[in-house]
Design a protein around this motif. Structure first.
Motif, mmCIF file in Angstrom:
data_model
loop_
_atom_site.group_PDB
_atom_site.id
_atom_site.type_symbol
_atom_site.label_atom_id
_atom_site.label_comp_id
_atom_site.label_asym_id
_atom_site.label_seq_id
_atom_site.Cartn_x
_atom_site.Cartn_y
_atom_site.Cartn_z
ATOM 1 N N TRP A 39 0.869 -1.149 0.000
ATOM 2 C CA TRP A 39 -0.155 0.112 0.076
ATOM 3 C C TRP A 39 0.793 1.301 0.203
ATOM 4 C CZ3 TRP A 39 -5.439 -0.619 0.235
ATOM 5 C CH2 TRP A 39 -5.796 -1.760 0.579
ATOM 6 N N HIS A 40 0.450 2.159 -0.820
ATOM 7 C CA HIS A 40 1.613 3.403 -1.066
ATOM 8 C C HIS A 40 0.318 4.557 -0.561
ATOM 9 C CE1 HIS A 40 4.448 1.239 -3.252
ATOM 10 N NE2 HIS A 40 3.228 0.930 -4.017
ATOM 11 N N ASN A 41 1.155 5.621 0.050
ATOM 12 C CA ASN A 41 0.229 6.841 0.376
ATOM 13 C C ASN A 41 -0.118 7.426 -0.634
ATOM 14 O OD1 ASN A 41 2.685 8.233 -0.237
ATOM 15 N ND2 ASN A 41 2.298 9.916 1.368
ATOM 16 N N SER A 42 -1.565 7.732 -0.342
ATOM 17 C CA SER A 42 -2.430 8.547 -1.572
ATOM 18 C C SER A 42 -2.839 9.912 -1.007
ATOM 19 C CB SER A 42 -3.224 7.660 -2.180
ATOM 20 O OG SER A 42 -4.276 7.178 -1.143
ATOM 21 N N ASP A 43 -2.325 10.456 -0.009
ATOM 22 C CA ASP A 43 -3.081 11.594 0.660
ATOM 23 C C ASP A 43 -2.347 12.899 -0.150
ATOM 24 O OD1 ASP A 43 -0.565 11.642 1.953
ATOM 25 O OD2 ASP A 43 -1.427 11.310 3.906
ATOM 26 N N THR A 44 -2.818 14.039 0.554
ATOM 27 C CA THR A 44 -2.509 15.117 0.014
ATOM 28 C C THR A 44 -0.954 15.714 0.237
ATOM 29 O OG1 THR A 44 -3.251 16.541 1.981
ATOM 30 C CG2 THR A 44 -4.540 16.206 -0.033
ATOM 31 N N THR A 45 -0.338 14.943 1.329
ATOM 32 C CA THR A 45 1.018 15.392 1.648
ATOM 33 C C THR A 45 1.857 14.875 0.457
ATOM 34 O OG1 THR A 45 1.474 13.432 2.869
ATOM 35 C CG2 THR A 45 0.442 15.184 4.169
ATOM 36 N N LYS A 46 3.185 15.342 0.595
ATOM 37 C CA LYS A 46 4.208 15.014 -0.427
ATOM 38 C C LYS A 46 5.154 14.025 0.040
ATOM 39 C CE LYS A 46 2.651 18.060 -3.300
ATOM 40 N NZ LYS A 46 1.639 17.694 -4.276
ATOM 41 N N GLN A 47 4.807 13.414 1.294
ATOM 42 C CA GLN A 47 5.560 12.324 1.907
ATOM 43 C C GLN A 47 5.544 11.151 1.365
ATOM 44 O OE1 GLN A 47 4.285 13.072 5.920
ATOM 45 N NE2 GLN A 47 5.460 14.452 6.551
ATOM 46 N N LYS A 48 6.480 10.427 0.996
ATOM 47 C CA LYS A 48 6.298 8.986 0.343
ATOM 48 C C LYS A 48 6.461 8.248 1.383
ATOM 49 C CE LYS A 48 7.975 10.276 -4.294
ATOM 50 N NZ LYS A 48 8.406 9.811 -5.387
ATOM 51 N N LEU A 49 5.446 6.932 1.529
ATOM 52 C CA LEU A 49 5.435 6.002 2.507
ATOM 53 C C LEU A 49 4.878 4.819 1.776
ATOM 54 C CD1 LEU A 49 5.705 5.584 5.781
ATOM 55 C CD2 LEU A 49 3.395 6.424 5.642
ATOM 56 N N SER A 50 5.154 3.823 2.146
ATOM 57 C CA SER A 50 4.535 2.645 1.817
ATOM 58 C C SER A 50 4.465 1.427 2.962
ATOM 59 C CB SER A 50 5.228 1.892 0.616
ATOM 60 O OG SER A 50 6.358 1.388 1.064
ATOM 61 N N PHE A 51 3.494 0.865 3.203
ATOM 62 C CA PHE A 51 3.124 -0.350 4.202
ATOM 63 C C PHE A 51 3.112 -1.629 2.969
ATOM 64 C CE2 PHE A 51 2.513 3.109 6.631
ATOM 65 C CZ PHE A 51 2.175 2.679 7.792
ATOM 66 N N LYS A 52 3.905 -2.655 3.484
ATOM 67 C CA LYS A 52 4.000 -3.821 2.644
ATOM 68 C C LYS A 52 3.416 -4.868 3.771
ATOM 69 C CE LYS A 52 6.430 -6.873 -0.351
ATOM 70 N NZ LYS A 52 7.536 -7.278 -1.242
ATOM 71 N N PHE A 53 2.419 -5.310 3.914
ATOM 72 C CA PHE A 53 1.976 -6.388 4.605
ATOM 73 C C PHE A 53 2.177 -7.922 4.051
ATOM 74 C CE2 PHE A 53 -0.793 -2.715 5.532
ATOM 75 C CZ PHE A 53 -1.104 -2.624 6.812
ATOM 76 N N ILE A 54 3.255 -8.407 4.864
ATOM 77 C CA ILE A 54 4.024 -9.536 4.370
ATOM 78 C C ILE A 54 2.865 -10.880 4.523
ATOM 79 C CG2 ILE A 54 5.934 -11.302 4.459
ATOM 80 C CD1 ILE A 54 6.826 -8.349 3.334
#
Length: 139
Positions: A39-54
């Motif tokens: 899952w990748h962040n898709s909000d209005t901030t410019k911060q890149k963040l991803s969650f990978k649920f293994i």
């Protein structure tokens, strides 16, 4: 008489079906199957963040600077607030854990709301998102 019996039966059937459907929608909870993947962040901030649920207990969070860390996590239901909660453990003994309410907006969008005042995982949430992270399902 036959017409009246049919109408009563139809109303009863409609009532039962409506009750069944509404209880299913109300009681639907997020399962591990719903979140596994990237899952990748898709909000209005410019911060890149991803969650990978293994799998059902491990996740990797990758931050904007490229650093990634592995965490234990657990999905629970808060019976008092009737919300789905994800608990992310920051260390192996579980003394540092961060709680989020988690909501599946649709099959491709997760909404995480930080329930902790100090939350390093949320990467200093901006004033725009106030500790809310929207994640979209990756491929």
């Amino acid at each position: 008489m036959f017409k009246m019996f049919t109408m009563k039966s139809l109303i009863r059937l409609f009532s039962i079906v409506t009750l069944f459907v509404s209880s299913q929608v109300y009681s639907q909870k997020i399962s591990y199957r719903d979140v596994i993947g990237t899952w990748h962040n898709s909000d209005t901030t410019k911060q890149k963040l991803s969650f990978k649920f293994i799998d059902t207990s491990y996740l990797i969070i990758q931050e904007a600077n490229g650093n990634s860390n592995r965490f234990d996590y657990k999905l629970i239901t808060d019976s008092i607030k009737n919300k789905d909660i994800i608990v992310i453990k920051n260390d192996t003994n579980g003394t540092n854990s961060y709680n989020y309410s988690i909501e599946l907006i649709n099959k491709n969008i997760l909404r995480l709301v930080s329930l902790d005042s100090y939350d390093p995982i949320a990467i200093s949430p901006s004033e725009i998102n106030k500790g809310i992270i929207y994640l979209s399902k990756g491929k």
